[in-house]
Motif scaffolding. Structure first.
Motif, mmCIF file in Angstrom:
data_model
loop_
_atom_site.group_PDB
_atom_site.id
_atom_site.type_symbol
_atom_site.label_atom_id
_atom_site.label_comp_id
_atom_site.label_asym_id
_atom_site.label_seq_id
_atom_site.Cartn_x
_atom_site.Cartn_y
_atom_site.Cartn_z
ATOM 1 N N ASP A 168 1.091 -1.006 0.116
ATOM 2 C CA ASP A 168 -0.335 0.020 -0.133
ATOM 3 C C ASP A 168 0.913 1.291 0.500
ATOM 4 O O ASP A 168 0.782 2.692 -0.573
ATOM 5 C CB ASP A 168 -0.670 0.475 0.970
ATOM 6 C CG ASP A 168 -1.755 -1.390 1.140
ATOM 7 O OD1 ASP A 168 -2.161 -1.495 -0.017
ATOM 8 O OD2 ASP A 168 -2.322 -1.888 2.101
ATOM 9 N N THR A 169 1.837 1.011 0.659
ATOM 10 C CA THR A 169 2.874 2.448 0.639
ATOM 11 C C THR A 169 3.819 2.850 -0.022
ATOM 12 O O THR A 169 4.333 1.461 -0.864
ATOM 13 C CB THR A 169 3.945 2.297 1.931
ATOM 14 O OG1 THR A 169 3.636 2.118 3.260
ATOM 15 C CG2 THR A 169 4.353 3.250 2.221
ATOM 16 N N VAL A 170 3.917 3.873 -1.186
ATOM 17 C CA VAL A 170 4.159 4.355 -2.613
ATOM 18 C C VAL A 170 5.529 5.252 -2.193
ATOM 19 O O VAL A 170 5.183 6.122 -1.765
ATOM 20 C CB VAL A 170 3.470 4.928 -3.285
ATOM 21 C CG1 VAL A 170 4.101 5.557 -4.397
ATOM 22 C CG2 VAL A 170 2.292 3.509 -3.345
ATOM 23 N N ILE A 171 6.613 4.936 -2.369
ATOM 24 C CA ILE A 171 7.697 5.842 -2.180
ATOM 25 C C ILE A 171 7.841 6.688 -3.255
ATOM 26 O O ILE A 171 7.684 6.480 -4.408
ATOM 27 C CB ILE A 171 9.366 4.880 -2.446
ATOM 28 C CG1 ILE A 171 8.427 4.371 -0.762
ATOM 29 C CG2 ILE A 171 10.228 6.145 -1.722
ATOM 30 C CD1 ILE A 171 8.874 4.599 0.435
ATOM 31 N N PRO A 172 8.146 8.048 -2.911
ATOM 32 C CA PRO A 172 7.847 9.348 -3.658
ATOM 33 C C PRO A 172 9.479 9.697 -4.640
ATOM 34 O O PRO A 172 10.208 9.207 -3.579
ATOM 35 C CB PRO A 172 6.978 10.336 -3.693
ATOM 36 C CG PRO A 172 7.367 10.568 -2.054
ATOM 37 C CD PRO A 172 7.306 8.928 -1.637
ATOM 38 N N GLU A 173 9.534 9.886 -5.345
ATOM 39 C CA GLU A 173 10.545 10.850 -5.847
ATOM 40 C C GLU A 173 11.175 12.099 -4.900
ATOM 41 O O GLU A 173 10.019 12.490 -5.626
ATOM 42 C CB GLU A 173 10.815 10.812 -7.416
ATOM 43 C CG GLU A 173 12.073 11.399 -8.003
ATOM 44 C CD GLU A 173 12.968 10.501 -7.981
ATOM 45 O OE1 GLU A 173 13.993 10.501 -7.286
ATOM 46 O OE2 GLU A 173 12.852 9.929 -8.873
ATOM 47 N N ALA A 174 11.619 12.003 -3.975
ATOM 48 C CA ALA A 174 11.718 13.245 -2.960
ATOM 49 C C ALA A 174 12.912 13.535 -2.799
ATOM 50 O O ALA A 174 13.881 12.310 -2.986
ATOM 51 C CB ALA A 174 10.859 12.398 -2.094
ATOM 52 N N SER B 286 10.302 10.799 6.273
ATOM 53 C CA SER B 286 10.305 10.134 7.405
ATOM 54 C C SER B 286 9.408 9.372 8.263
ATOM 55 O O SER B 286 9.097 8.146 8.005
ATOM 56 C CB SER B 286 11.593 11.085 8.873
ATOM 57 O OG SER B 286 11.011 10.365 9.992
ATOM 58 N N ASP B 287 7.509 10.245 7.454
ATOM 59 C CA ASP B 287 6.646 9.336 7.904
ATOM 60 C C ASP B 287 6.062 8.078 7.165
ATOM 61 O O ASP B 287 6.290 6.930 7.565
ATOM 62 C CB ASP B 287 5.409 10.430 8.561
ATOM 63 C CG ASP B 287 5.725 11.866 9.068
ATOM 64 O OD1 ASP B 287 5.930 11.303 10.602
ATOM 65 O OD2 ASP B 287 4.889 12.526 9.594
ATOM 66 N N LEU B 288 6.571 9.113 6.085
ATOM 67 C CA LEU B 288 6.316 7.342 4.650
ATOM 68 C C LEU B 288 7.235 5.771 5.135
ATOM 69 O O LEU B 288 6.938 5.220 5.564
ATOM 70 C CB LEU B 288 6.643 7.961 4.099
ATOM 71 C CG LEU B 288 6.016 7.401 2.405
ATOM 72 C CD1 LEU B 288 4.087 7.943 2.551
ATOM 73 C CD2 LEU B 288 6.525 8.305 1.138
#
Length: 271
Positions: free
Chosen positions: A218-224, A247-249
């Protein structure tokens, strides 16, 4: 009790394997878990993230993962020398550098007993709660040894064509490894480097979820940029910017992984 062992695999480079291991280590450690990272990529990106290029490149073979993969590895392996503490509480790493390059050969199924050396090493580690194995962008010997050692495989996949086109081969490799390691299963696909502003990224993510259902996390890691800045500062995001959305993600991803392990330990299935 053996630590839960997870390897991150994709045939494509730049899909977030090393970055995910780096930042997840911080999140797991913050949650009170003792974490061992194992870098099996001859590029040594994960190792460099903690120690810098100069130190990593200077490490002798017996202080790298290559000591576990070479012929006659029993003569080289000293767990205390191989496991290197980081400056962060609860995070240690087995580093990798160029010494592993010549060992990362195709046809890993033909390498005899040495393909089990990494599994035997992880099986001895009782001081850790979780082991994360970073793999090179191929399905050669280093990735194979990781799958033979692991309980779970996570497949990081950017939501674009180059990031997803080799997934079937990765699933086949997990099934092949399952013959020698009946413990190993796919924990799920992790969508990484996502930009929700891009229609193509949203479309590929939707396609992944249609194809693999709940086998996509479910969790998606963005280009951050926060993740990249933290790596440049040699700190997992939890330590570099603990109150940031990134960090929260990462904390959310760590919880989802632990929840999936807990649920699927009682109902495991082949990838």
């Amino acid at each position: 009790m053996r630590p839960a062992t997870i390897c991150l695999i994709n045939q494509k480079g730049g899909c977030g394997k090393s970055s995910t291991c780096f930042h997840l280590a911080g999140a797991f450690a913050q949650a009170g878990l003792n974490v061992l990272l194992i870098d099996t990529d001859p590029q040594g990106s994960l190792s460099r993230g903690f120690f810098g290029s100069e130190l990593v490149e200077s490490l002798p073979v017996e202080q790298t993962v290559a000591a576990l993969l070479g012929e006659g590895s029993d003569l080289l392996v000293n767990d205390e020398r191989l496991i290197r503490p980081t400056v962060f509480d609860r995070i240690s790493i087995c580093p990798c550098n160029h010494h592993a390059g010549p060992l990362n050969t195709p046809g890993p199924e033909t390498t005899g007993l040495s393909q089990h050396a990494l599994a035997e090493f992880t099986g001895r580690q009782r001081a850790f709660d979780i082991i994360l194995i970073d793999c090179p962008p191929n399905l050669y010997r280093c990735s194979w040894a990781a799958m033979i050692a692991a309980h779970w495989v996570i497949i990081p996949a950017p939501p674009e064509d180059f990031g997803t086109q080799g997934l079937r081969a990765v699933h086949q490799a997990i099934q092949n490894a399952h013959v020698l390691n009946p413990r190993v299963y796919c924990l799920g696909h992790l969508v990484t480097r996502s930009d929700r502003r891009l229609l193509i990224h949203r479309a590929y993510e939707q396609r992944l979820r249609e194809l693999y259902g709940d086998m996509v996390l479910d969790t998606v890691i963005p280009e951050a940029s926060a993740f990249k800045v933290a790596v440049a500062c040699r700190k997992p995001i939890q330590h570099h910017s603990p109150k940031s959305p990134a960090s929260d993600l990462t904390a959310r991803l760590s919880r989802e992984i632990l929840d999936r392990i807990s649920v699927r330990n009682g109902q495991r299935h082949v990838a």
